[in-house]
Design a protein around this motif. Structure first.
Motif, PDB file in Angstrom:
ATOM      1  N   PRO A  74       0.827  -1.149  -0.044  1.00 40.49           N
ATOM      2  CA  PRO A  74      -0.128   0.024  -0.122  1.00 40.49           C
ATOM      3  C   PRO A  74       0.730   1.318   0.100  1.00 40.49           C
ATOM      4  O   PRO A  74       1.632   1.295   0.899  1.00 40.49           O
ATOM      5  CB  PRO A  74      -1.034  -0.163   1.095  1.00 40.49           C
ATOM      6  CG  PRO A  74      -0.793  -1.358   1.482  1.00 40.49           C
ATOM      7  CD  PRO A  74       0.471  -2.027   1.252  1.00 40.49           C
ATOM      8  N   PHE A  75       0.517   1.997  -1.034  1.00 43.02           N
ATOM      9  CA  PHE A  75       1.274   3.433  -1.144  1.00 43.02           C
ATOM     10  C   PHE A  75       2.629   3.507  -1.139  1.00 43.02           C
ATOM     11  O   PHE A  75       3.504   4.249  -1.018  1.00 43.02           O
ATOM     12  CB  PHE A  75       0.709   4.138  -0.033  1.00 43.02           C
ATOM     13  CG  PHE A  75      -0.436   4.373   0.356  1.00 43.02           C
ATOM     14  CD1 PHE A  75      -1.442   4.957  -0.715  1.00 43.02           C
ATOM     15  CD2 PHE A  75      -1.223   4.079   1.151  1.00 43.02           C
ATOM     16  CE1 PHE A  75      -3.039   4.901  -0.493  1.00 43.02           C
ATOM     17  CE2 PHE A  75      -2.702   3.902   1.515  1.00 43.02           C
ATOM     18  CZ  PHE A  75      -3.515   4.441   0.660  1.00 43.02           C
ATOM     19  N   LEU A  76       3.051   2.224  -1.849  1.00 43.43           N
ATOM     20  CA  LEU A  76       4.427   1.725  -2.149  1.00 43.43           C
ATOM     21  C   LEU A  76       5.616   2.027  -0.979  1.00 43.43           C
ATOM     22  O   LEU A  76       6.527   2.368  -1.309  1.00 43.43           O
ATOM     23  CB  LEU A  76       4.907   2.946  -3.239  1.00 43.43           C
ATOM     24  CG  LEU A  76       3.932   2.773  -4.493  1.00 43.43           C
ATOM     25  CD1 LEU A  76       4.299   3.799  -5.451  1.00 43.43           C
ATOM     26  CD2 LEU A  76       3.773   1.301  -5.166  1.00 43.43           C
ATOM     27  N   ILE A  77       5.150   1.567   0.086  1.00 43.50           N
ATOM     28  CA  ILE A  77       5.956   1.687   1.349  1.00 43.50           C
ATOM     29  C   ILE A  77       5.986   0.252   2.017  1.00 43.50           C
ATOM     30  O   ILE A  77       4.720  -0.298   2.364  1.00 43.50           O
ATOM     31  CB  ILE A  77       5.781   2.756   2.357  1.00 43.50           C
ATOM     32  CG1 ILE A  77       7.092   3.037   3.270  1.00 43.50           C
ATOM     33  CG2 ILE A  77       4.622   2.661   2.971  1.00 43.50           C
ATOM     34  CD1 ILE A  77       8.052   3.863   2.618  1.00 43.50           C
TER      35      ILE A  77
ATOM     36  N   MET B 259       0.981   7.970  -0.430  1.00 42.39           N
ATOM     37  CA  MET B 259      -0.423   8.468  -0.263  1.00 42.39           C
ATOM     38  C   MET B 259      -0.869   9.809  -0.696  1.00 42.39           C
ATOM     39  O   MET B 259      -1.490  10.045  -1.833  1.00 42.39           O
ATOM     40  CB  MET B 259      -0.899   8.119   1.209  1.00 42.39           C
ATOM     41  CG  MET B 259      -2.251   8.319   1.140  1.00 42.39           C
ATOM     42  SD  MET B 259      -2.978   8.453   3.000  1.00 42.39           S
ATOM     43  CE  MET B 259      -2.674   6.459   3.360  1.00 42.39           C
ATOM     44  N   ILE B 260      -0.096  10.766  -0.020  1.00 44.90           N
ATOM     45  CA  ILE B 260      -0.614  12.100  -0.251  1.00 44.90           C
ATOM     46  C   ILE B 260       0.125  12.575  -1.604  1.00 44.90           C
ATOM     47  O   ILE B 260      -0.633  13.736  -2.102  1.00 44.90           O
ATOM     48  CB  ILE B 260      -0.110  12.976   0.987  1.00 44.90           C
ATOM     49  CG1 ILE B 260      -0.956  12.419   2.209  1.00 44.90           C
ATOM     50  CG2 ILE B 260      -0.778  14.378   0.908  1.00 44.90           C
ATOM     51  CD1 ILE B 260      -2.320  11.939   2.152  1.00 44.90           C
TER      52      ILE B 260
ATOM     53  N   LEU C  37      12.251   5.211  -1.234  1.00 43.70           N
ATOM     54  CA  LEU C  37      11.480   5.600  -0.113  1.00 43.70           C
ATOM     55  C   LEU C  37      11.459   4.486   1.032  1.00 43.70           C
ATOM     56  O   LEU C  37      10.693   3.653   0.551  1.00 43.70           O
ATOM     57  CB  LEU C  37      10.183   5.984  -0.298  1.00 43.70           C
ATOM     58  CG  LEU C  37       9.387   6.865   0.696  1.00 43.70           C
ATOM     59  CD1 LEU C  37       9.847   8.158   0.846  1.00 43.70           C
ATOM     60  CD2 LEU C  37       7.902   7.054   0.163  1.00 43.70           C
ATOM     61  N   THR C  38      12.236   4.537   2.137  1.00 49.75           N
ATOM     62  CA  THR C  38      12.150   3.275   2.986  1.00 49.75           C
ATOM     63  C   THR C  38      11.394   3.547   4.161  1.00 49.75           C
ATOM     64  O   THR C  38      10.826   2.923   4.991  1.00 49.75           O
ATOM     65  CB  THR C  38      13.564   3.045   3.137  1.00 49.75           C
ATOM     66  OG1 THR C  38      14.194   3.921   3.867  1.00 49.75           O
ATOM     67  CG2 THR C  38      14.373   2.286   2.217  1.00 49.75           C
ATOM     68  N   HIS C  39      11.216   5.168   4.415  1.00 46.50           N
ATOM     69  CA  HIS C  39      10.486   5.585   5.517  1.00 46.50           C
ATOM     70  C   HIS C  39       9.735   6.866   5.195  1.00 46.50           C
ATOM     71  O   HIS C  39      10.422   7.597   4.311  1.00 46.50           O
ATOM     72  CB  HIS C  39      11.296   5.611   6.725  1.00 46.50           C
ATOM     73  CG  HIS C  39      12.341   6.370   6.751  1.00 46.50           C
ATOM     74  ND1 HIS C  39      13.656   5.752   6.070  1.00 46.50           N
ATOM     75  CD2 HIS C  39      12.638   7.620   7.185  1.00 46.50           C
ATOM     76  CE1 HIS C  39      14.555   6.768   6.321  1.00 46.50           C
ATOM     77  NE2 HIS C  39      13.833   7.980   6.695  1.00 46.50           N
ATOM     78  N   ASP C  40       8.861   7.417   5.809  1.00 48.52           N
ATOM     79  CA  ASP C  40       8.299   8.756   5.534  1.00 48.52           C
ATOM     80  C   ASP C  40       9.445   9.809   5.541  1.00 48.52           C
ATOM     81  O   ASP C  40      10.145   9.842   6.730  1.00 48.52           O
ATOM     82  CB  ASP C  40       7.026   9.142   6.468  1.00 48.52           C
ATOM     83  CG  ASP C  40       6.028   8.333   6.031  1.00 48.52           C
ATOM     84  OD1 ASP C  40       6.062   7.617   4.832  1.00 48.52           O
ATOM     85  OD2 ASP C  40       4.937   8.329   6.690  1.00 48.52           O
TER      86      ASP C  40
ATOM     87  N   ASP D 128       6.708  -0.950   5.238  1.00 48.31           N
ATOM     88  CA  ASP D 128       6.019  -0.740   6.365  1.00 48.31           C
ATOM     89  C   ASP D 128       4.972   0.354   6.577  1.00 48.31           C
ATOM     90  O   ASP D 128       4.919   1.318   7.148  1.00 48.31           O
ATOM     91  CB  ASP D 128       7.059  -0.556   7.364  1.00 48.31           C
ATOM     92  CG  ASP D 128       6.536  -0.643   8.916  1.00 48.31           C
ATOM     93  OD1 ASP D 128       5.695  -1.020   9.127  1.00 48.31           O
ATOM     94  OD2 ASP D 128       7.395  -0.083   9.972  1.00 48.31           O
ATOM     95  N   SER D 129       3.849  -0.053   5.746  1.00 49.99           N
ATOM     96  CA  SER D 129       2.825   0.826   5.573  1.00 49.99           C
ATOM     97  C   SER D 129       1.940   0.706   6.777  1.00 49.99           C
ATOM     98  O   SER D 129       1.759  -0.137   7.741  1.00 49.99           O
ATOM     99  CB  SER D 129       1.960   0.447   4.551  1.00 49.99           C
ATOM    100  OG  SER D 129       1.532  -0.940   4.606  1.00 49.99           O
ATOM    101  N   GLY D 130       1.257   1.849   7.269  1.00 49.24           N
ATOM    102  CA  GLY D 130       0.587   2.001   8.615  1.00 49.24           C
ATOM    103  C   GLY D 130       1.439   3.134   9.254  1.00 49.24           C
ATOM    104  O   GLY D 130       0.835   3.965   9.496  1.00 49.24           O
ATOM    105  N   ILE D 131       2.486   2.716   9.802  1.00 48.57           N
ATOM    106  CA  ILE D 131       3.230   3.749  10.566  1.00 48.57           C
ATOM    107  C   ILE D 131       3.898   4.820   9.527  1.00 48.57           C
ATOM    108  O   ILE D 131       4.160   6.011   9.633  1.00 48.57           O
ATOM    109  CB  ILE D 131       4.380   3.017  11.261  1.00 48.57           C
ATOM    110  CG1 ILE D 131       5.089   4.212  12.324  1.00 48.57           C
ATOM    111  CG2 ILE D 131       5.482   2.375  10.264  1.00 48.57           C
ATOM    112  CD1 ILE D 131       6.037   3.426  13.045  1.00 48.57           C
TER     113      ILE D 131
END
Length: 506
Positions: A366-369, A379-380, A472-475, A371-374
């Motif tokens: 989801p949203f190409l990450i 997404m944006i 992108l590995t983290h936000d 560890d999605s959720g955290i």
């Protein structure tokens, strides 16, 4: 040095001058034509003949006779009274284009301007004395009176200008550049401001960038195809030949060339029979926009080599005609068409972005990450693309269908061409930003694929992106990365990276 004669200025030459700061000179044959038309103007004044804009007032005041001793005051007052612009200043490159295109129209020799006045405009361009021209105020007939009047203000020592990176009074800018203001003679004020050069400058720069954007859109689609492991059958030449629109043929050929050698799309095992429209119909959608852009390019090139003021001087016949070449309708319709074409390139790009970030459609995280959720991942970024596409839909409402009477109903149908051109310019920037998001998301999606199977064309794009933007590995803050990609699109760097590998795109 680029010599202008009003007959054959090319789009690339305009870019070389406006963005590349190539110097400009007047063609000798054009100089002789300018002298001949000026001579007829002076003869008409000596004979006391009634000629619009030379011995009369303007617009609704065309019936007001002007005594010979008031002619210079008339021209000065014309510029001062018409400089009523509001809003933000136009970008400097747009004003430089206005200056070049107005000089190119005047050197055709049908406007009655003095050679020394025309030469000052060219000298200002070469010295990069750029008048401050406000973006709002033109109705597109009688030409771009308001913005061109602000351009001419500096020639008279009024107004403001940019010089060597600084905004300053017009007379100061001229002095710093070693130039002197002029006093306008008969017909000269009207010759300088009665034309379509603001809308055409926006249009010429816009269509040049649009031609490149169409190629970039094909690159984006190819990168997304690999990220989603699309089915390339839809791009087969045999399909395109059965509906041989030129743009469709070119878009399909470009995508095939970029995907050549891919192990992600050209594979035996498939989990579906055909792709969604945003992948399968890319040649048809991109191609239709390409054909629109090419049509607009033809209109713009004709316009930049046209005489668009009034009245027009025909020295070989000893006659002056009042006409309507200043009316911006040809450019107005073309700019509305171009805006719609660009909006569609962004429209389909945003739908491809959605397929990339939506795990239900892509089979990717989801949203190409990972560890999605955290993490929200991209997404944006898709929100941003959706916002821009929605804004483009509003901006795509045609300006050219509107008209409002001016000059006490003497000028009772106007084009709104400059509004159409300004809208198109905004749509273009929005579209570049949408494609920037697609490049970022497609490159991120490829982090979950076997990158060793990338085609050489798409690998060149992927490598260029990753040379300045890591996976992108983290936000993290994404806005600067979108801006960076938009700059690479606008500069043509994306296209150059691909063309170095696959050859020239169509």
């Amino acid at each position: 040095m680029i010599y202008i004669n009003g007959e054959n200025l090319a789009l690339q030459q305009m870019i070389d001058v406006v963005r590349g700061f190539e110097k400009v000179a007047l063609d000798q044959e054009g100089i002789e034509k300018v002298k001949a038309s000026r001579k007829l103007v002076e003869e008409l004044i000596e004979r006391g003949e009634v000629v619009y804009g030379i011995t009369t007032g303007f617009g609704k005041l065309a019936d007001v006779m002007i005594p010979q001793e008031k002619v210079e005051e008339l021209q000065r007052n014309l510029i001062l009274s018409h400089a009523c612009g509001v809003g933000d200043p136009l970008p400097k490159e747009v004003v430089r284009a206005m200056m070049l295109l107005r000089a190119n129209a005047l050197v055709k020799g049908y406007s009655g301007i003095r050679l020394e006045t025309l030469q000052l405009l060219v000298d200002m361009l070469n010295a990069d004395v750029v008048p401050v021209v406000y973006s709002q105020g033109s109705v597109g007939a009688s030409g771009d009176l308001v913005p061109l009047a602000h351009m001419v203000l500096v020639m008279l020592g009024y107004g403001e200008a940019y010089y060597q990176g600084e905004r300053m009074p017009g007379d100061k800018a001229l002095i710093k550049a070693g130039l002197k203001p002029i006093t306008l003679g008969a017909k000269e004020g009207l010759a300088l401001i009665n034309g379509t050069q603001c809308m055409t400058a926006l249009g010429a720069l816009g269509v040049y960038d649009s031609l490149n954007l169409a190629k970039t859109a094909d690159i984006c689609a190819a990168l997304t195809m690999e990220a989603l492991q699309g089915i390339p059958d839809a791009y087969d030449e045999r399909i395109q030949q059965l509906r041989p629109h030129p743009g469709q043929l070119k878009a399909a050929r470009n995508i095939r060339a970029i995907l050549n050698g891919s192990g992600l799309v050209y594979r035996k095992e498939r989990d579906r029979v055909q792709d969604a429209y945003t992948l399968r119909c890319t040649p048809q959608v991109h191609g239709a926009s390409r054909d629109a852009i090419n049509y607009v390019a033809e209109v713009v090139v004709r316009e930049i080599n046209s005489a668009t003021d009034n009245p027009l001087i025909f020295p070989e016949d000893g006659i002056v005609f009042s006409g309507g070449n200043f009316h911006g309708q040809p450019i107005a319709l073309a700019m509305d068409f171009l805006g719609i074409a660009l909006a569609e390139l962004a429209n389909i790009s945003e739908r491809r972005i959605e397929r990339l970030v939506n795990s239900n459609l892509s089979g990717l995280p989801p949203f190409l990450i990972a560890d999605s959720g955290i993490n929200s991942g991209y997404m944006i970024a898709q929100y941003t693309a959706a916002s821009l596409v929605s804004e483009n839909k509003v901006l795509s409402h045609p300006a050219s269908v509107d008209s409002i009477p001016t000059s006490a109903n003497q000028e009772d149908h106007v084009s709104m061409g400059t509004i159409a051109a300004r809208k198109m310019y905004n749509i273009l920037t929005n579209a570049e930003n949408v494609l920037a998001v697609e490049l970022l998301t497609a490159a991120q999606a490829l982090e979950f694929r076997d990158k060793d199977k990338l085609a050489s064309g798409t690998k060149a794009v992927y490598d260029l992106i990753r040379s300045s933007i890591p996976a992108l590995t983290h936000d993290r803050l994404i806005a600067p990365e979108i801006h960076k990609m938009q700059e690479k699109i606008h500069s043509g760097e994306i296209i150059q990276a691909v063309e170095q590998v696959v050859g020239l795109l169509l």
